[in-house]
Design a protein around this motif. Structure first.
Motif, mmCIF file in Angstrom:
data_model
loop_
_atom_site.group_PDB
_atom_site.id
_atom_site.type_symbol
_atom_site.label_atom_id
_atom_site.label_comp_id
_atom_site.label_asym_id
_atom_site.label_seq_id
_atom_site.Cartn_x
_atom_site.Cartn_y
_atom_site.Cartn_z
ATOM 1 N N ARG A 97 66.927 -3.672 5.684
ATOM 2 C CA ARG A 97 67.626 -3.705 6.966
ATOM 3 C C ARG A 97 67.457 -2.439 7.811
ATOM 4 O O ARG A 97 67.573 -2.499 9.038
ATOM 5 C CB ARG A 97 69.124 -3.948 6.728
ATOM 6 N N ILE A 98 67.203 -1.315 7.191
ATOM 7 C CA ILE A 98 67.123 -0.061 7.931
ATOM 8 C C ILE A 98 65.664 0.278 8.172
ATOM 9 O O ILE A 98 64.900 0.488 7.214
ATOM 10 C CB ILE A 98 67.820 1.083 7.173
ATOM 11 N N GLU A 99 65.303 0.335 9.415
ATOM 12 C CA GLU A 99 63.927 0.658 9.790
ATOM 13 C C GLU A 99 63.805 2.167 10.004
ATOM 14 O O GLU A 99 64.310 2.714 10.991
ATOM 15 C CB GLU A 99 63.536 -0.090 11.061
ATOM 16 N N VAL A 100 63.156 2.847 9.080
ATOM 17 C CA VAL A 100 62.919 4.286 9.197
ATOM 18 C C VAL A 100 61.449 4.552 8.899
ATOM 19 O O VAL A 100 60.816 3.812 8.119
ATOM 20 C CB VAL A 100 63.808 5.095 8.217
ATOM 21 N N PRO A 101 60.891 5.580 9.499
ATOM 22 C CA PRO A 101 59.486 5.901 9.217
ATOM 23 C C PRO A 101 59.271 6.215 7.738
ATOM 24 O O PRO A 101 60.026 6.987 7.136
ATOM 25 C CB PRO A 101 59.229 7.138 10.094
#
Length: 278
Positions: A97-101
């Motif tokens: 769910r968490i879009e991080v690089p």
């Protein structure tokens, strides 16, 4: 065409029969050895229907602290699955769910740790547990085994989290639900089959694990049933090793797994196949 279909079915059923035979014969021999008196164990020709006895189980209980080891195994296995499933579910939800690089790289690195042999990590884990005063404790074994089970569990669960519609979570948040409520009332029920499957697989891995209880425990307060096989080996018999006691221990380890898989077989199949079709 009909002949070819019948031939294919016959070959399929024959292959299944051979597979089942290969699987069941060792299990049958394990139970047979556990229930056979020592005097009839090496009879020639082999006696496939001997005078069954429970004396081997009594001898096993007399030789090792069976009840203490059994209690430790239960605490160890359940503690490991509770820790691993909770941590893995939260991590899988974060990855999904968490879009991080770099999140995909972190997930790949986590999964890659499964390729590291367990024996390689024994020395550093021993030092960590020693510094935390957790050597020869159930909580130390639970912490180690739970962490070992996390990568596989995250790898399995992250796919199923992604299959839960985000719109359901957003609608719940609009209605005033907070994140714990969203997880407990929406995500977890939707992932129930996969969570059951991961729980059972982790329990089997923890229940059968020998390395960590053998290395990190030194007394009755932390040793598990798997460790007792090393203590049984110390008692030699005229037949070499006490194979009847080893088989008896094997039966006590296998029976709970058979019962667990039989009871939860629908959940396992559902968890393994729910993500196969869209």
């Amino acid at each position: 065409m009909k002949f070819r279909s019948t031939r294919n079915k016959i070959l399929l059923y024959f292959g299944i029969a051979v597979f089942v035979f290969i699987i069941l014969v060792p299990i049958y021999w394990l139970f047979l050895t556990a229930l056979t008196p020592r005097t009839q164990l090496f009879s020639v020709p082999p006696n496939y229907f001997p005078d069954f006895t429970l004396q081997n189980f009594r001898n096993l209980i007399d030789q090792v602290p069976f009840l203490a080891y059994l209690t430790n195994s239960i605490l160890f296995a359940f503690g490991a699955i509770i820790l691993s499933v909770i941590l893995s579910f939260l991590a899988a939800y974060g990855f999904a769910r968490i879009e991080v690089p770099g999140s995909n790289f972190l997930l790949f690195a986590l999964v890659l740790t499964m390729a590291i042999p367990e024996i390689v990590t024994v020395v550093p884990l021993f030092q960590v547990l020693r510094n935390l005063n957790m050597i020869d404790t159930i909580r130390g074994l639970v912490m180690v085994m739970g962490s070992v089970l996390v990568p596989f569990s995250v790898w399995v669960l992250v796919t199923f989290v992604k299959r839960v519609p985000v719109e359901m979570e957003e609608a719940a948040i609009v209605d005033g639900a907070n994140l714990p409520q969203v997880l407990f009332y929406i995500v977890i029920p939707a992932m129930k089959p996969s969570l059951v499957t991961v729980t059972i697989i982790n329990f089997i891995n923890a229940w059968n694990n020998l390395l960590y209880p053998l290395v990190f425990s030194s007394s009755v307060r932390a040793k598990t049933l798997t460790v007792s096989i090393t203590e049984i080996f110390q008692a030699r018999t005229p037949y070499g090793r006490p194979w009847e006691l080893i088989s008896t221990l094997g039966v006590t380890m296998v029976v709970p797994m058979i019962i667990l898989v039989f009871v939860a077989q629908r959940g396992i199949v559902s968890g393994l196949t729910s993500g196969s079709l869209d």
